[in-house]
Design a protein around this motif. Structure first.
Motif, PDB file in Angstrom:
ATOM      1  N   LEU A   5       0.836  -1.201   0.000  1.00  0.00           N
ATOM      2  CA  LEU A   5       0.000   0.000   0.000  1.00  0.00           C
ATOM      3  C   LEU A   5       0.871   1.251   0.000  1.00  0.00           C
ATOM      4  N   PHE A   6       0.566   2.162  -0.887  1.00  0.00           N
ATOM      5  CA  PHE A   6       1.183   3.485  -0.868  1.00  0.00           C
ATOM      6  C   PHE A   6       0.276   4.390  -1.682  1.00  0.00           C
ATOM      7  N   GLY A   7       0.544   5.673  -1.679  1.00  0.00           N
ATOM      8  CA  GLY A   7      -0.309   6.519  -2.510  1.00  0.00           C
ATOM      9  C   GLY A   7      -0.347   7.955  -2.071  1.00  0.00           C
ATOM     10  N   HIS A   8      -1.310   8.639  -2.663  1.00  0.00           N
ATOM     11  CA  HIS A   8      -1.421  10.087  -2.503  1.00  0.00           C
ATOM     12  C   HIS A   8      -2.473  10.344  -1.419  1.00  0.00           C
ATOM     13  N   ALA A   9      -2.037  10.309  -0.155  1.00  0.00           N
ATOM     14  CA  ALA A   9      -2.981  10.326   0.962  1.00  0.00           C
ATOM     15  C   ALA A   9      -3.818  11.600   0.984  1.00  0.00           C
ATOM     16  N   ALA A  10      -3.233  12.712   0.556  1.00  0.00           N
ATOM     17  CA  ALA A  10      -3.986  13.968   0.602  1.00  0.00           C
ATOM     18  C   ALA A  10      -5.225  13.889  -0.277  1.00  0.00           C
ATOM     19  N   ASP A  11      -5.187  13.030  -1.307  1.00  0.00           N
ATOM     20  CA  ASP A  11      -6.336  12.886  -2.214  1.00  0.00           C
ATOM     21  C   ASP A  11      -7.191  11.669  -1.847  1.00  0.00           C
ATOM     22  N   GLY A  12      -6.891  11.004  -0.748  1.00  0.00           N
ATOM     23  CA  GLY A  12      -7.608   9.774  -0.406  1.00  0.00           C
ATOM     24  C   GLY A  12      -7.300   8.655  -1.386  1.00  0.00           C
ATOM     25  N   ASN A  13      -6.170   8.769  -2.099  1.00  0.00           N
ATOM     26  CA  ASN A  13      -5.829   7.869  -3.212  1.00  0.00           C
ATOM     27  C   ASN A  13      -4.792   6.830  -2.767  1.00  0.00           C
ATOM     28  N   VAL A  14      -5.200   5.569  -2.804  1.00  0.00           N
ATOM     29  CA  VAL A  14      -4.307   4.480  -2.386  1.00  0.00           C
ATOM     30  C   VAL A  14      -4.000   3.593  -3.583  1.00  0.00           C
ATOM     31  N   HIS A  15      -2.712   3.286  -3.773  1.00  0.00           N
ATOM     32  CA  HIS A  15      -2.331   2.285  -4.760  1.00  0.00           C
ATOM     33  C   HIS A  15      -2.255   0.947  -4.017  1.00  0.00           C
ATOM     34  N   VAL A  16      -3.149   0.049  -4.371  1.00  0.00           N
ATOM     35  CA  VAL A  16      -3.158  -1.292  -3.765  1.00  0.00           C
ATOM     36  C   VAL A  16      -2.474  -2.215  -4.763  1.00  0.00           C
ATOM     37  N   ASN A  17      -1.286  -2.672  -4.425  1.00  0.00           N
ATOM     38  CA  ASN A  17      -0.566  -3.590  -5.309  1.00  0.00           C
ATOM     39  C   ASN A  17      -0.546  -4.955  -4.643  1.00  0.00           C
ATOM     40  N   VAL A  18      -0.814  -5.999  -5.426  1.00  0.00           N
ATOM     41  CA  VAL A  18      -0.857  -7.352  -4.869  1.00  0.00           C
ATOM     42  C   VAL A  18       0.116  -8.225  -5.658  1.00  0.00           C
TER      43      VAL A  18
END
Ligand SMILES: Cc1cc2nc3c(=O)[nH]c(=O)nc-3n(C[C@H](O)[C@H](O)[C@H](O)COP(=O)(O)OP(=O)(O)OC[C@H]3O[C@@H](n4cnc5c(N)ncnc54)[C@H](O)[C@@H]3O)c2cc1C
Length: 447
Positions: free
Chosen positions: A362-375
């Motif tokens: 999990l990582f991402g652009h927290a200010a935008d509520g945007n999460v990159h979910v990589n599996v």
């Protein structure tokens, strides 16, 4: 058709052999590999128009392609389409300092645009780690977001004018870039996020901003993912906030082990926010006050360009580090801020239930509520189960199944989770009005 294409763009720019087309048929993640009879590389808008008119006459499907950094399987020919590469339309025009705008060809990279803006003392503020390859056309087509949306918005907000070619070869041009221009439908905005299904972008007029004279970057470490997510509310109080990027322990450890770059703390923490503020005045006090209120466990402030780059490297190398584990399932989602922490805590369990043994990054652009979910670690057969489970969780939480990467081929079966039947029917009406034979990226976006 291939002979006629050679007649339009020159034989050297119609690539046909397996080796010659290899880099155009495989996506950046390595998850999608297609096949094509030809990659066509026109030199200008007139050649793009002639290529499309020919393909329309013949009913030949086409996949438009820029830098091929798209992450949703939309830029490669998975059904034997011709690839229309815009990479030769790379010109970047002069900066108009009074309007703070420039016009760039579809094939210009983000880095080209950023360099041209910097050369005039300005900034093109959309930024993403694929800046060296991602192109203007691809960024318009995907409505790319990136690292600074919280402050400067996405590509749609930066688009002051456009040039595009419709499926039948009609050229649309509206590049004057007038700030006030209420003269009917905003076709440029319609192309943003259309993923090559409505028209081929050949140029864009882009809005620049003043280059902030002061910038401060800090890494905040937290005792939990929920604490990091909760800190966003404090950071949003900072007027000059330009980024608040989420990382978690596992991803940071992976980047450290792969590339030898790590946060400047003695030990790893459960979660981090990489925050940046930029302004005409020094924003350090304002950012420090908000950071204090967020109550992090530890803080590192970058006070030199090198230190700043080192902090950003930890964040920016996540995508690459995860990819080295093998083609991941990549899901890019937005959550309402109130649900972000709960989602971050629940999603690993959801993944595990649909694909036992898989790992979630999990990582991402927290200010935008945007999460990159990589599996990773999920056999190709399990990809669909993971995708369905995560996207359904997102939709239940009132989020979006695509924050910024688009729908592509990966998510089109799930569009109904976030778009009503009436909306999807309207999408189809637009598609058939602009591309009645469905030759432009026919297997992308629409279910
Ligand atoms: C390391 C890495 C980091 C990334 N970070 C981000 C991020 O932070 N934010 C973000 O939004 N994205 C990010 N991306 C995704 C990607 O870079 C963007 O989607 C980018 O906009 C794609 O540009 P491209 O030129 O590579 O397009 P491509 O991958 O070539 O194409 C993407 C889509 O656009 C269509 N298309 C391309 N060019 C045109 C054109 N001229 N006219 C019409 N349609 C066209 C294609 O058919 C396809 O559907 C990242 C990717 C990587 C690899």
């Amino acid at each position: 058709v291939i002979e006629e294409l050679r007649g339009i763009v020159g034989a050297a720019h119609v690539l046909t052999g397996a080796d010659a087309v290899a880099r155009y048929v495989r996506d950046w993640t390595g998850r999608f590999t297609g096949a094509t009879p030809a990659v066509v590389r026109p030199a200008d808008t007139a050649e793009v128009a002639a290529v499309l008119a020919l393909c329309a006459r013949d009913g030949t499907p086409v996949v438009p392609q820029g830098g091929n950094t798209g992450l949703v399987g939309g830029s490669v020919p998975l059904h034997g389409e011709v690839v229309l590469s815009l990479e030769r339309l790379r010109a970047v025009g002069p900066v108009d300092p009074a309007a703070a705008q420039l016009t760039a060809g579809a094939g210009a990279t983000l880095a080209d645009v950023q360099a041209a803006a910097a050369g005039a003392g300005l900034l093109y503020p959309v930024d993403l780690s694929a800046r060296g390859s991602a192109t203007v056309g691809g960024m318009v087509a995907t409505n790319a977001g990136g690292l600074h949306v919280v402050r400067y918005g996405d590509t749609r907000g930066r688009l002051a004018g456009y040039e595009a070619v419709l499926a039948d070869g009609t050229v649309l041009r509206h590049l004057a870039g007038l700030e006030k221009d209420n003269t009917g439908y905003d076709l440029g905005a319609l192309l943003c996020g259309s993923e090559g299904t409505l028209g081929v972008v050949t140029a864009a007029r882009l809005r620049l901003v003043a280059r902030p004279r002061h910038r401060v970057t800090a890494l905040l470490a937290f005792s939990s993912v929920a604490a990091a997510a909760g800190a966003v509310a404090e950071l949003r109080q900072v007027e000059s906030l330009t980024a608040a990027e989420l990382m978690v322990r596992e991803g940071v450890a992976l980047v450290r082990d792969r590339f030898g770059v790590a946060p400047p703390f003695a030990e790893l923490h459960p979660a981090y926010l990489l925050v940046e503020a930029a302004a005409g005045h020094d924003p350090v006090d304002e950012l420090a006050a908000a950071a204090d209120r967020a109550e992090p466990d530890d803080v590192a402030v970058a006070d030199s360009p090198d230190a700043r780059a080192a902090l950003w490297e930890v964040r920016e190398r996540h995508t690459e580090a995860v990819n080295l584990l093998g083609p991941p399932v990549k899901l890019d989602v937005t959550l309402p801020h109130a649900r972000l922490a709960a989602f971050l805590e629940a999603v690993g369990t959801t993944v595990e239930a649909s694909c036992p043994g898989a790992r979630t990054w999990l990582f991402g652009h927290a200010a935008d509520g945007n999460v990159h979910v990589n599996v990773t670690g999920c056999a190709p057969a399990g990809d669909d189960a993971v995708t369905a489970a995560v996207l359904e969780l997102v939709a239940e939480q009132g989020g979006s199944i695509s924050a910024e990467h688009g729908i592509g081929t990966v998510k089109r079966a799930y569009l109904h989770l976030v778009r009503t039947p009436a909306e999807i029917a309207t999408f189809r009406r637009l598609k058939s009005a602009l591309d009645p034979q469905a030759i432009l990226n026919p297997h992308v976006l629409l279910p």
